[in-house]
Each structure stands twice: as C-alpha cells, then as structure tokens.
Design a protein around this motif. Structure first.
Motif, mmCIF file in Angstrom:
data_model
loop_
_atom_site.group_PDB
_atom_site.id
_atom_site.type_symbol
_atom_site.label_atom_id
_atom_site.label_comp_id
_atom_site.label_asym_id
_atom_site.label_seq_id
_atom_site.Cartn_x
_atom_site.Cartn_y
_atom_site.Cartn_z
ATOM 1 N N LEU A 97 0.884 -1.329 0.054
ATOM 2 C CA LEU A 97 0.000 0.025 -0.146
ATOM 3 C C LEU A 97 0.901 1.088 -0.140
ATOM 4 O O LEU A 97 0.600 2.443 -0.734
ATOM 5 C CB LEU A 97 -0.910 0.007 1.099
ATOM 6 C CG LEU A 97 -2.165 -0.812 1.132
ATOM 7 C CD1 LEU A 97 -2.980 -0.631 2.417
ATOM 8 C CD2 LEU A 97 -3.183 0.071 -0.066
ATOM 9 N N SER A 130 2.258 2.034 -3.216
ATOM 10 C CA SER A 130 1.265 2.447 -4.310
ATOM 11 C C SER A 130 0.778 3.833 -3.880
ATOM 12 O O SER A 130 0.347 4.565 -4.883
ATOM 13 C CB SER A 130 -0.136 1.669 -3.948
ATOM 14 O OG SER A 130 -0.721 1.923 -3.025
ATOM 15 N N GLY A 156 4.338 7.558 -9.845
ATOM 16 C CA GLY A 156 4.317 6.362 -9.141
ATOM 17 C C GLY A 156 5.017 5.353 -9.539
ATOM 18 O O GLY A 156 5.456 5.390 -10.868
ATOM 19 N N MET A 187 2.941 -0.694 -12.152
ATOM 20 C CA MET A 187 2.763 -1.973 -11.857
ATOM 21 C C MET A 187 3.533 -3.121 -12.848
ATOM 22 O O MET A 187 3.941 -4.289 -12.042
ATOM 23 C CB MET A 187 1.312 -2.554 -12.020
ATOM 24 C CG MET A 187 0.520 -2.192 -10.843
ATOM 25 S SD MET A 187 1.008 -3.122 -9.424
ATOM 26 C CE MET A 187 0.468 -4.578 -9.847
ATOM 27 N N LEU A 240 -0.737 -3.373 -4.043
ATOM 28 C CA LEU A 240 -0.178 -2.401 -4.948
ATOM 29 C C LEU A 240 -1.358 -2.149 -5.852
ATOM 30 O O LEU A 240 -1.739 -1.020 -6.318
ATOM 31 C CB LEU A 240 0.829 -3.097 -5.823
ATOM 32 C CG LEU A 240 2.328 -2.629 -5.230
ATOM 33 C CD1 LEU A 240 3.274 -4.045 -5.838
ATOM 34 C CD2 LEU A 240 2.582 -1.290 -5.736
ATOM 35 N N GLY A 258 -4.281 -0.240 -3.898
ATOM 36 C CA GLY A 258 -4.032 1.069 -3.179
ATOM 37 C C GLY A 258 -4.481 2.361 -3.808
ATOM 38 O O GLY A 258 -5.456 3.141 -3.079
ATOM 39 N N GLY A 259 -4.305 2.674 -5.089
ATOM 40 C CA GLY A 259 -4.880 3.852 -5.733
ATOM 41 C C GLY A 259 -6.372 3.922 -5.505
ATOM 42 O O GLY A 259 -6.964 4.969 -5.356
#
Lengths: 164, 503
Positions: free
Chosen positions: B179, B182, B205, B208, B447, B450-451
């Motif tokens: 998290l 992220s 950021g 992924m 991950l 998180g957003g």
C-alpha cells in the motif's frame, strides 16, 4: 541471546522503508498524508514486532520456513545467489551502455555457455534466437524502439551525422 | 425491445461468421495467444498497437479484432501463471497460488484444463449477463458510486487473509508495504508529490508492470537457478507427468456452485468502471478459501478450487466491463478504454446512438469476445498436454531467456530504461521474500488496490462531509459492508467452533 539471520535484513529493509514514509509524511499536506499515515503506523508496528521475533534465538516455524538450504548446502546457495545478483548488476550496466538487444544477447550467450555449461553451438543458437525475437518482434514488428544505451546510442548518432 | 435485441444478435452473429470477417477474430485470438507467452506483453499492449494499424479499416473488422484481443488475453495469462509461476497479468496472480503448486506436483494438465473450462464458462456467463443488462444498463451502473467502490476495494483486501499461508504478521506487513508503495507519486486529489525523492521517474508512481515482472518473473528465475532443480516438475519425460484433462474439466462441474458464485462476482466487479479484474480474481479466490471452511487446508498447496474460482471471475468480468463502456462511454479497464478510442476513430459513439442505431455492431463485439474466449479455452484444453511439457524444460536453459524477455517486457510497456532497473531490484527483493517466507501476493493485492482505495476513501469522506451522500441509506454499500464483516468474522467463528468441538 540475539541472533542475526539473513531474513532479518529483509525485515530491516521493510522497516526502513516504512520509517522513511512515516518521516516524509510529516512534510505533506493534510489530505496527502492522511491515508499513508493511517497505513504506515500499523505497518511499522507489525514490522517492529517481526523484527524483534527475527532477533530471538528460536524463531517460529513460519519464520524458519524457507531457510532450509536447497541442494548444495548453505554456502553453495549463497555463492550462487551472489553470482546471480552480481550478474544482474553487470547486466544493468551493460544495458545502460550498450542497449537492451546487445546486452541481453551477450547475457544469454554468457549464461548458457559459462553458468549452464552448454556447448558453444547451443549457446550461440540461443543467443541468436533471443536477438531475432528482440529485433524481429519488439523492434521491427511492434515498433517499440528498444533502448540503444549511452555508448551505442552515441555511436549510432555519430554515424548518422557523418552519413548526413 | 427484446425482439430488436434478438434481431440485432442474429445480425451480429451473421456478420461475425461471414467470410472473410471470421478471419479477424480468429487471427486476433491466435495473435494474442502467441504474444501472451512473452512476459510484459499484455493483451492491452497489442490492443494499443492495433489502433494505428486499423485507421483505414471499416468498423466491422475493427470491432471483431478488438473483441478478440480483449477476450483472448485473459486465459493465456493464467497459462504462464500455472506453468512458470509468472502471471501474464496482475489478476492471474490469484491463479498461481494454487495453479503453480499443481504444476510442480506434475498436475499441470489438470490445472490448465480446469482453468480453460472455467474461463470459457465464466466468460459465457459474463456475456449472457451483458446481453440481459443491455435494456437496464443505466440503472445498474448508477448503483455504484465512490462508497460502493471503496467497499469493493476493502473486500479485495480481505483476500489478503485468504492468501496468507504462513505468518499472518508477515502477510499483513507486506500488504502494508504494498500500500505504501502504491502511494508513491501524486496525491490523487491534491496532486501533491509524495515520496518521490526528487526523481521525475517517480512522479507518476511506481508502475505495476515492472514491479510485477520483478516480483514474479525475475524472482522465480533466480529461485530456479539457485534451487538446483532440473525442471519445474522435477520430471524428465512427458509420460512421468500425472494429472488429466478430463479431471480438470470435471472439477468445474463438481464445484458448479462455487463457479457460479465466482462468475457473478466477476461480472459485478467488471460492470463497475475502474475497479479492475484483480479485485474480481482476489475476491473470488478469497471466497473460495472461506467457503471451503475446514475442507480448505489444501489451498495454497495445489487445490483445484483455487484455480477454478479466480479464472471464472476473471473471464466473467470481460462481459461486465463492456456494460459501462458501451452504455456511457466509461471504460471498465485499460482494454475497454482503448476500445473506446477505436470506436470514436471509426465514428461510433457509445451511448444512445450505439445502443440504438448500431445495436448489431454491439453484438458483433459481443460475439467476437465470445468466440475468442471459447477459442483460447478450446486450444488451451487441446494443447494442455503439450503446454504441460514446458514444466520439463531444463531450468538452467530457461533462466536467461525468461530474464531477458521479462526485462524487454518491462521496457516495452512505457519505453523507460529505468523500468528495467526497477524490475531487477524487485526481482532480487522478490527472491529474498520467497526464500524467507514473506508472501508476495498480498503485496500485489495492495499495490493493485491501493490507488482505488485511496481515491474512493477520500471522495467518500468528502461527500459525506458535504452531506451529498448518506452511507447507511445506500443499499449496495450496506450489503457490501455486511459481506466484509462476514468474510472477516466467519473464519474466526469457524475456528472457535472447531476448537470448542475438539475440547
């Protein structure tokens, strides 16, 4: 008695990361830091607990799981790990200098012939296949313009200017 | 309305199977199947590359090709997850938890066949729901706002408890780390930069794809190289591999209730814009573990239900994700966002116009999706024996090739050389995590979610403060809250009951 294990370093790494996030959050605005703080504090607490458990002489079965060395004994495993990691560092530097297609082709050739002990003919064929896939599929077919690297990029640019 | 639907469906089918148009979905499916074996080359990448190629085409072949590209990639990601422990896409990470242990035990054929059948039936379920929802799409989508999406993200997080096989402390801490990772980059509401250390690379950021390729592909290759294993299945001959295709296919029908529930989960999650397939897969996996109760000790060690559940949900979401895309022009995921671009380039506007004047075109897309999902699954089942032989390849030959492809895949996604370094860094981290029993899947779940979690949490709090929403008066939110409470408390209650019974 405190006992240092290899796994403790990983816990320490996570602990450092969570601490850095927590410290850096102090400089952020109210909205931006709200969620990270809410996550960082419990994560840090859990990691601290895990770190203390790691330092205890006899960890739990969960902590010890996976620490049994595979074939070859602990020293041999450690040696193989460091060879691979060092190989990655060299590969990264080679990619930076010579670009993806050159560095990766040489990496496959080196790994097959030296690390795996395959014959030169097989190693060369494998490297050629990788080169064809990189150029044929990624560069030519998908037009992805693979990274040329600093040195090779400079050479290509100089040759282009000379040609013009 | 229903008569109009029937006519459009029939017309769409006639277009799809007519010569030479049938070649587009077939070619698209075969293309996506072939490329999905390369780490980092996702169906989305191919869809993006197809846009400039199709500029001068008529809308019909474009829709057929895009339908095939969207549908075909979903199952193939799980093939590499099962065989190599390398998920083709983030949602396939849920499949590897049980799929790869099955391959290591020599049951790759069973796992692949189960994944193929579950995928084909799951996608059919999703498409059926999409057709049924066509007349009432608007009402269905408006039921989901920020609080509901927040609840779904939290429901996705509960899967962390299901995938935890070792220490719970490690599982939750690693989810926390995921998290925190992220959160790197811009704050979703204020755009304030967070934890970027002055690096321009981190402004958007951590992506992924390199993280994922590192944590799984590279880490797995280091592990194979260090382990001294001869091959993934430790066998040398194909005849030594056990497991059967029939057994894998039968598993879906033996657990049909679970399959149906996971398909419903996948379709619902697919309908909600921006939630993503990973939520569907992990929630489905979590549900499979929790619904198994005391019979679920084998999860994480090669339980076929751990393959069936995420595959059904992951494929069912394809049909669902087309609902908001076609009705409102709101993409359900990256692939449908690219589909929207292609639609607008060819003069097709989603919404009333598409659903009214060009309904047969909508069905062309649906049939292409259906066809590609079934084609990948049929080919998956028929080649399961052959694919299973990948587990016989000597690992030392596989390592440099797979590492090379992973690094190129990481670079190919955004064309940033720094992504290659991030892949290697997370590869080494992922290897040590595996070695010291730190689970990697909770990190991926965190991950991915998180957003989604943060932006919807902020929006929900803000809307509640402004008096624009009242959480307790939203039925879907309340239902999801009850589900979350049940999902968290049921295993604890079951455990307490079992302990009482033992005493």
């Amino acid at each position: 008695m405190i006992r240092l294990r290899e796994g403790t370093a990983l816990t320490a790494l996570f602990l450092c990361f969570a601490t850095v996030v927590l410290v850096m959050s102090a400089d952020l605005g109210g909205i931006a830091r709200r969620t990270p703080l809410a996550v960082a504090v419990p994560t840090l607490a859990l990691l601290l607990y895990q770190f203390c458990r790691d330092l205890l002489p006899a960890g739990t079965a969960d902590d010890r799981a996976g620490e049994t060395a595979p074939a070859g004994g602990e020293r041999e495993v450690s040696r193989r790990e460091w060879r691979i990691i060092a190989g990655f560092a060299v590969l990264l530097a080679a990619i930076h200098l010579f670009g993806l297609s050159v560095a990766l082709t040489i990496y496959v050739l080196y790994y097959m012939s030296v690390e795996t002990g395959e014959g030169w003919r097989f190693s060369m064929s494998a490297a050629a296949v990788v080169w064809v896939v990189l150029h044929g599929v990624f560069d030519s077919l998908m037009k992805l313009n693979l990274y040329d690297g600093m040195l090779l990029g400079w050479v290509i640019e100089t040759l282009r200017r000379g040609g013009a | 309305m229903l008569e109009g639907l029937g006519t459009a469906a029939w017309q769409g089918l006639a277009y799809t199977i007519s010569w030479p148009y049938i070649l587009y979905p077939l070619g698209g499916t075969l293309l996506v199947m072939t490329f999905s074996f390369l780490p980092g080359i996702r169906a989305v990448t191919l869809t993006a590359l197809a846009i400039p190629l199709t500029f001068g085409w008529e809308p019909l072949p474009v829709l057929l090709l895009f339908g095939a590209l969207i549908g075909g990639g979903t199952f193939m990601g799980s093939v590499t997850a099962i065989l190599l422990n390398i998920p083709g896409n983030p949602p396939n990470a849920a499949t590897l938890i049980d799929g790869h242990p099955m391959a290591r035990q020599g049951h790759a054929k069973t796992a692949l066949a189960c994944a193929a059948v579950s995928s084909a039936l799951g996608s059919t379920f999703g498409i059926a729901v999409l057709i049924l929802l066509l007349p009432v799409m608007r009402e269905a989508i408006l039921l989901f706002g920020p609080p509901e999406i927040l609840m779904l993200a939290i429901l996705g997080f509960t899967a962390v408890t299901a995938v935890n096989r070792g220490s719970a402390i490690k599982g939750f801490s690693v989810a926390g780390i995921g998290l925190l990772l992220s959160f790197i980059g811009r704050d979703p509401r204020t755009a304030e930069l967070r934890y970027t250390f002055g690096s321009l690379y981190l402004w958007d950021g951590l992506n992924m794809v390199p993280l994922f390729l590192g944590l799984f592909s590279v880490a797995e290759m280091i592990d194979l190289a260090v382990s001294g294993r001869t091959s993934i299945s430790e066998q040398r001959e194909g005849r030594e591999l056990s497991g059967s295709i029939v057994e894998g296919a039968q598993a879906v029908f033996r657990n049909f209730g679970l399959f149906l529930r996971c398909s419903v989960l996948g379709t619902v999650v697919g309908i909600i814009p921006g939630v993503g397939a990973s939520v569907a897969s992990f929630v489905a996996y979590g549900h499979a573990v929790q619904s198994a109760g005391s019979g679920g000790q084998n999860f994480g060690r090669g339980d076929i239900r751990g393959v069936l559940a995420p595959e059904a949900a992951n494929d069912a979401k394809d049909g669902g994700s087309l609902v908001p895309t076609l009705a409102f022009g709101i993409p359900g995921n990256e692939a449908t966002a690219l589909l929207l671009v292609a639609l607008s380039l060819h003069g097709l506007s989603p919404g009333k116009e598409l659903m009214g004047q060009h309904l047969s075109m909508v069905f062309v897309l649906i049939w292409a999706l259906f066809l590609s999902n079934w084609l990948t699954s049929i080919l998956g089942v028929s080649t399961a024996g052959l694919l299973a032989r990948i587990t016989l390849i000597p690992v030392q030959r596989m390592v440099p090739v797979m590492v090379s492809l992973a690094l190129v895949g990481a670079f190919a996604f955004r064309g940033r050389p720094a992504d290659v370094a991030v892949t290697l860094l997370f590869g080494v981290t992922g290897y040590y995590m595996k070695k010291h029993s730190w689970p990697r899947v909770p990190m991926v779940i965190a991950l991915v979610l998180g957003g989604l979690f943060e932006i919807n949490l902020q929006l929900t709090v803000q809307l509640q403060k402004m008096g624009r929403i009242e959480l307790w008066s939203r039925p879907v939110t309340v239902i999801l809250m009850v589900v979350i409470v049940l999902v968290i408390s049921l295993p604890a209650l079951r455990g307490a009951k079992a302990r009482r019974a033992e005493a």
